[in-house]
Design an enzyme around this catalytic site. Structure first.
Site, short mmCIF file in Angstrom:
data_model
loop_
_atom_site.label_atom_id
_atom_site.label_comp_id
_atom_site.label_asym_id
_atom_site.label_seq_id
_atom_site.Cartn_x
_atom_site.Cartn_y
_atom_site.Cartn_z
N SER A 1 0.84 -1.20 0.00
CA SER A 1 0.00 0.00 0.00
C SER A 1 0.88 1.26 0.00
O SER A 1 1.97 1.24 0.56
CB SER A 1 -0.84 -0.03 1.29
N PRO A 2 0.38 2.34 -0.62
CA PRO A 2 1.17 3.58 -0.57
C PRO A 2 1.32 4.07 0.86
O PRO A 2 0.34 4.09 1.61
CB PRO A 2 0.34 4.55 -1.42
N GLN B 1 0.93 6.68 -6.57
CA GLN B 1 -0.35 7.33 -6.22
C GLN B 1 -0.16 8.85 -6.35
O GLN B 1 0.69 9.43 -5.69
CB GLN B 1 -0.72 6.97 -4.79
N TYR C 1 -8.62 13.86 1.21
CA TYR C 1 -7.81 14.79 0.41
C TYR C 1 -8.68 15.42 -0.69
O TYR C 1 -9.90 15.21 -0.73
CB TYR C 1 -6.56 14.08 -0.13
N ARG D 1 -7.90 5.29 -5.57
CA ARG D 1 -8.18 4.92 -4.18
C ARG D 1 -9.32 5.80 -3.69
O ARG D 1 -9.31 7.01 -3.91
CB ARG D 1 -6.95 5.08 -3.29
N LEU E 1 -5.74 -3.55 8.13
CA LEU E 1 -5.67 -4.58 9.17
C LEU E 1 -5.83 -5.99 8.60
O LEU E 1 -6.64 -6.78 9.09
CB LEU E 1 -6.68 -4.29 10.28
N ARG F 1 1.11 -1.51 7.00
CA ARG F 1 1.98 -1.81 8.14
C ARG F 1 2.43 -3.26 8.16
O ARG F 1 3.55 -3.56 8.61
CB ARG F 1 1.27 -1.41 9.43
C1 LIG Z 1 3.06 5.41 7.56
C2 LIG Z 1 1.82 5.36 6.73
C3 LIG Z 1 1.70 6.17 5.63
C4 LIG Z 1 0.56 6.12 4.82
N1 LIG Z 1 0.49 6.88 3.67
C5 LIG Z 1 -0.50 6.68 2.79
C6 LIG Z 1 -0.45 7.26 1.50
O1 LIG Z 1 0.53 7.87 1.10
N2 LIG Z 1 -1.53 7.07 0.69
C7 LIG Z 1 -2.60 6.31 1.08
O2 LIG Z 1 -3.55 6.17 0.31
N3 LIG Z 1 -2.64 5.70 2.28
C8 LIG Z 1 -1.61 5.85 3.12
N4 LIG Z 1 -1.59 5.17 4.30
C9 LIG Z 1 -2.65 4.19 4.56
C10 LIG Z 1 -2.18 2.81 4.09
O3 LIG Z 1 -1.95 2.78 2.70
C11 LIG Z 1 -3.21 1.73 4.46
O4 LIG Z 1 -4.40 2.01 3.77
C12 LIG Z 1 -3.47 1.69 5.96
O5 LIG Z 1 -2.25 1.73 6.68
C13 LIG Z 1 -4.26 0.46 6.37
O6 LIG Z 1 -3.58 -0.71 6.00
P1 LIG Z 1 -2.66 -1.56 7.05
O7 LIG Z 1 -3.56 -1.93 8.22
O8 LIG Z 1 -2.21 -2.74 6.24
O9 LIG Z 1 -1.52 -0.68 7.46
C14 LIG Z 1 -0.49 5.24 5.14
C15 LIG Z 1 -0.38 4.43 6.28
C16 LIG Z 1 0.77 4.46 7.05
C17 LIG Z 1 0.88 3.52 8.22
#
Ligand SMILES: Cc1cc2nc3c(=O)[nH]c(=O)nc-3n(C[C@H](O)[C@H](O)[C@H](O)COP(=O)(O)O)c2cc1C
Length: 368
Positions: free
Chosen positions: A23-24, A101, A183, A231, A302, A325
């Site tokens: 994920s970004p 993205q 955004y 997204r 998650l 994460r």
């Molecule tokens: C450090 C960090 C930076 C993130 N930056 C972006 C981002 O640049 N663009 C985006 O769409 N989501 C961003 N997110 C959200 C993640 O892409 C993801 O949707 C979110 O962390 C939930 O997934 P996870 O539980 O696997 O971490 C970010 C999340 C984290 C933890």
């Protein structure tokens, strides 16, 4: 039974080795928008085989569209050269396909990074003017953004197109428009942040108009054989906000314009949100968009267990599983998931020595 998670999938002319996406993730370490050595580490590590597709963080189309002064941008020749260095590096050593993205933070710009509290910058800290569909602040203690006038809308659209052209020259395989997480594009979609009285506000059709116009312009600048997605936040999790039903309508419109997938996230438009957090809590939203709009989806949030990811794609609730994460925790997540599911993941040539087939004494019960 063959793993669905590890079966290849094609989006236009791009074939991905598996359904796993990194994920970004904003890194808050760019220098006037330009990627640096950390990005070699961050994206380089993921590109060695953790996922079929690795997304570059939210990368903003103009300086005012950044969340923080250290956020990534693709608005200058220097930004383009810096990111090309990183992507060339990933291609030289890695095997994952690479996407980016593209975004504009709108009224959520001009803040401290999360590690410093994510509060709006004060003038003495270098605050800049933020913009939005309407002059409505994100929260009561946040600055009121300037409402974008028609010429601003044209200029911002052109900046999205310019960033697409830069992404193409860099050599990305895929681009994604960020229309979620509160955004700029999401600010147009949600009635909570869009109270315009012109053709860009009011009805659902009007609120979707600007994001769809931008998507159309971006798609026209991106080659027909390369995939492009968006997204979205499928709900604001706030009474009177953007809804899953509206997301389905938006996804149908995006599909007509040549959108190849919708990456279904949620929330982050309004601090009053009440999110029912839990394992895979956004999978149901992906399932709804996928089945009702008839478009491939990514699900995120998650998800960390291989069996869970497999169940999601095998049961048709999503076509891809994104890890944020979870990928940071284990950049080799795909390798480990493949072992658990009795499947194969791609390894970068320089990493083949650690492949379980090279160490049968340690993996006597391999499923393959
Ligand atoms: C450090 C960090 C930076 C993130 N930056 C972006 C981002 O640049 N663009 C985006 O769409 N989501 C961003 N997110 C959200 C993640 O892409 C993801 O949707 C979110 O962390 C939930 O997934 P996870 O539980 O696997 O971490 C970010 C999340 C984290 C933890």
């Amino acid at each position: 039974m063959a793993s669905t998670l590890f079966s290849p999938i094609a989006l236009r002319g791009l074939t991905l080795d598996n359904r796993i996406v990194v994920s970004p993730m904003c890194q808050y370490i760019s220098d006037d928008g330009s990627a640096g050595d950390w990005h070699l580490m961050h994206l380089g590590s993921f590109s060695l085989g953790a996922a079929g597709l690795v997304m570059t963080e939210m990368t903003n189309v103009n300086p005012a569209g950044r969340i923080t002064a250290k956020c990534a941008g693709l608005y200058s020749d220097a930004n383009e050269a810096a990111l090309k260095r990183v992507i060339d590096f990933c291609r030289k050593f890695g095997v994952a396909k690479l996407g980016i993205q593209l975004a504009h933070a709108g009224r959520k710009g001009s803040t401290q990074p999360p590690a410093l509290g994510a509060k709006p910058l004060k003038p003495e800290e270098g605050a800049w003017e933020t913009v939005a569909p309407s002059a409505l602040a994100y929260a009561p203690d946040w600055p009121v953004p300037r409402a974008l006038a028609k010429p601003d809308l044209e200029k911002t659209k052109a900046e999205f197109v310019s960033s697409v052209q830069r992404a193409l020259r860099i050599g990305y395989d895929l681009i994604e428009m960020h229309a979620g997480h509160g955004y700029l594009m999401h600010q147009f979609l949600s009635p909570l942040s869009n109270q315009r009285s012109d053709e860009y506000g009011g009805s659902l059709e009007n609120r979707m108009r600007y994001p769809l116009e931008v998507f159309t312009a971006m798609r026209a600048a991106w080659p027909g054989d390369k995939p492009m997605g968006a997204r979205v936040s499928a709900t604001d999790w706030v009474e009177g906000g953007w809804t899953p039903e509206e997301t389905v309508v938006f996804a149908r419109e995006l599909k007509k314009l040549g959108c190849d997938y919708v990456d279904v996230s949620s929330g982050a438009l309004d601090p009053r949100q009440q999110i029912p957090l839990g394992e895979g809590y956004q999978v149901g939203l992906s399932d709804k968009v996928r089945s009702e709009a008839g478009i491939p989806t990514m699900t995120v949030g998650l998800i960390a267990r291989a069996q869970h990811a497999e169940e999601i794609v095998a049961s048709g609730k999503a076509d891809f599983v994104c890890l944020g994460r979870g990928a940071m925790w284990d950049p080799r997540w795909a390798w480990h998931a493949a072992e658990e599911l009795g499947a194969e993941a791609k390894y970068a040539p320089k990493t083949m020595a650690c492949h379980p087939s090279m160490r049968p004494w340690l993996f006597p019960n391999r499923k393959k």
